[in-house]
Design an enzyme around this catalytic site. Structure first.
Site, PDB file in Angstrom:
ATOM      1  N   ARG A   1      -0.479 -14.587   2.684  1.00  0.00           N
ATOM      2  CA  ARG A   1      -1.343 -14.231   3.808  1.00  0.00           C
ATOM      3  C   ARG A   1      -0.628 -14.424   5.141  1.00  0.00           C
ATOM      4  O   ARG A   1      -0.734 -13.600   6.040  1.00  0.00           O
ATOM      5  CB  ARG A   1      -2.608 -15.090   3.753  1.00  0.00           C
ATOM      6  CG  ARG A   1      -3.810 -14.457   4.342  1.00  0.00           C
ATOM      7  CD  ARG A   1      -5.063 -15.252   4.014  1.00  0.00           C
ATOM      8  NE  ARG A   1      -5.624 -14.862   2.727  1.00  0.00           N
ATOM      9  CZ  ARG A   1      -6.093 -13.644   2.454  1.00  0.00           C
ATOM     10  NH1 ARG A   1      -6.057 -12.702   3.373  1.00  0.00           N
ATOM     11  NH2 ARG A   1      -6.585 -13.357   1.279  1.00  0.00           N
TER      12      ARG A   1
ATOM     13  N   HIS B   1      -2.337  -5.661   0.843  1.00  0.00           N
ATOM     14  CA  HIS B   1      -3.571  -6.384   0.554  1.00  0.00           C
ATOM     15  C   HIS B   1      -3.162  -7.696  -0.110  1.00  0.00           C
ATOM     16  O   HIS B   1      -2.289  -7.698  -0.973  1.00  0.00           O
ATOM     17  CB  HIS B   1      -4.433  -5.552  -0.404  1.00  0.00           C
ATOM     18  CG  HIS B   1      -5.574  -6.319  -0.987  1.00  0.00           C
ATOM     19  ND1 HIS B   1      -6.810  -6.389  -0.370  1.00  0.00           N
ATOM     20  CD2 HIS B   1      -5.666  -7.071  -2.115  1.00  0.00           C
ATOM     21  CE1 HIS B   1      -7.623  -7.141  -1.114  1.00  0.00           C
ATOM     22  NE2 HIS B   1      -6.945  -7.574  -2.168  1.00  0.00           N
TER      23      HIS B   1
ATOM     24  N   ASN C   1      -2.497  -0.537   6.478  1.00  0.00           N
ATOM     25  CA  ASN C   1      -2.109  -1.805   7.103  1.00  0.00           C
ATOM     26  C   ASN C   1      -1.199  -2.633   6.197  1.00  0.00           C
ATOM     27  O   ASN C   1      -1.343  -3.840   6.079  1.00  0.00           O
ATOM     28  CB  ASN C   1      -3.357  -2.585   7.539  1.00  0.00           C
ATOM     29  CG  ASN C   1      -4.248  -2.945   6.367  1.00  0.00           C
ATOM     30  OD1 ASN C   1      -4.005  -2.525   5.233  1.00  0.00           O
ATOM     31  ND2 ASN C   1      -5.273  -3.730   6.615  1.00  0.00           N
TER      32      ASN C   1
ATOM     33  N   ARG D   1       1.860  -6.855   9.069  1.00  0.00           N
ATOM     34  CA  ARG D   1       0.885  -5.919   9.646  1.00  0.00           C
ATOM     35  C   ARG D   1       1.190  -5.649  11.110  1.00  0.00           C
ATOM     36  O   ARG D   1       1.091  -4.521  11.571  1.00  0.00           O
ATOM     37  CB  ARG D   1      -0.532  -6.445   9.481  1.00  0.00           C
ATOM     38  CG  ARG D   1      -1.032  -6.281   8.063  1.00  0.00           C
ATOM     39  CD  ARG D   1      -2.440  -6.766   7.921  1.00  0.00           C
ATOM     40  NE  ARG D   1      -2.958  -6.416   6.609  1.00  0.00           N
ATOM     41  CZ  ARG D   1      -4.068  -6.942   6.098  1.00  0.00           C
ATOM     42  NH1 ARG D   1      -4.745  -7.843   6.787  1.00  0.00           N
ATOM     43  NH2 ARG D   1      -4.479  -6.573   4.905  1.00  0.00           N
TER      44      ARG D   1
ATOM     45  N   PHE E   1     -15.288   2.267   6.695  1.00  0.00           N
ATOM     46  CA  PHE E   1     -13.925   2.635   6.278  1.00  0.00           C
ATOM     47  C   PHE E   1     -13.765   2.712   4.762  1.00  0.00           C
ATOM     48  O   PHE E   1     -12.681   3.033   4.267  1.00  0.00           O
ATOM     49  CB  PHE E   1     -12.904   1.645   6.854  1.00  0.00           C
ATOM     50  CG  PHE E   1     -13.168   0.213   6.468  1.00  0.00           C
ATOM     51  CD1 PHE E   1     -12.724  -0.286   5.244  1.00  0.00           C
ATOM     52  CD2 PHE E   1     -13.863  -0.636   7.315  1.00  0.00           C
ATOM     53  CE1 PHE E   1     -12.973  -1.599   4.872  1.00  0.00           C
ATOM     54  CE2 PHE E   1     -14.119  -1.957   6.955  1.00  0.00           C
ATOM     55  CZ  PHE E   1     -13.670  -2.438   5.727  1.00  0.00           C
TER      56      PHE E   1
ATOM     57  N   LYS F   1       0.805  -1.214   0.000  1.00  0.00           N
ATOM     58  CA  LYS F   1       0.000   0.000   0.000  1.00  0.00           C
ATOM     59  C   LYS F   1       0.850   1.283   0.000  1.00  0.00           C
ATOM     60  O   LYS F   1       2.036   1.253   0.323  1.00  0.00           O
ATOM     61  CB  LYS F   1      -0.949  -0.026   1.198  1.00  0.00           C
ATOM     62  CG  LYS F   1      -1.980  -1.156   1.097  1.00  0.00           C
ATOM     63  CD  LYS F   1      -3.015  -1.051   2.197  1.00  0.00           C
ATOM     64  CE  LYS F   1      -4.118  -2.083   2.008  1.00  0.00           C
ATOM     65  NZ  LYS F   1      -5.196  -1.875   2.995  1.00  0.00           N
TER      66      LYS F   1
END
Length: 147
Positions: free
Chosen positions: A84, A121, A118, A108, A58, A9
């Site tokens: 993940r 993704h 965070n 994270r 959000f 991000k």
């Protein structure tokens, strides 16, 4: 063939030291990376990308954040599992305790600064192809030799 997306991000990409720390951990995880692109999402793309969150409190903040700067799109030749576990769980803000953050493994846990800032993704298996299509339509440039 199976393809999944991991998207770093804007708050990470904008800070070279943070980005380098994250990339170090991505390298160490030896994810099967097919391509790496620097992309800048526009608003329609971000809205489509986060369609499943439309209406949540959000959602607009997430769209604003994702269009605020460049992201790095990593296309992986695997299911989402490895990426993940590297990124870690979703519910890490606010940190529960200093000890928790110090011992946590996920990106994270280490680098999140808010619920939408965070780090990354990772596409769900069922949404992956749609998300890859959206990202591949976004203007960007391939980065070679970083991973």
């Amino acid at each position: 063939s199976m393809r999944r997306l991991m998207l770093l991000k804007p708050e990470i990409v904008a800070h070279s030291t943070l980005l380098e720390s994250v990339l170090d951990r991505v390298r160490a995880a030896a994810l099967p990376i097919v391509s790496v692109r620097r992309v800048r999402m526009n608003e329609p793309a971000a809205r489509r990308f986060y369609e499943e969150h439309r209406g949540k409190f959000f959602y607009n903040r997430l769209v604003r954040h994702m269009t605020s700067g460049e992201s790095i799109a990593l296309v992986l030749a695997s299911d989402s599992g490895e990426a993940r576990s590297l990124v870690g769980g979703g519910k890490v803000w606010p940190p529960r305790s200093v000890i928790d953050v110090a011992t946590a493994e996920g990106l994270r846990h280490l680098f999140s600064i808010s619920d939408v800032r965070n780090v990354a993704h990772v596409s769900d298996d069922e949404r992956a192809e749609e998300e890859l299509r959206i990202i591949e339509d976004v203007e960007g440039e391939e980065i070679r030799g970083v991973l």
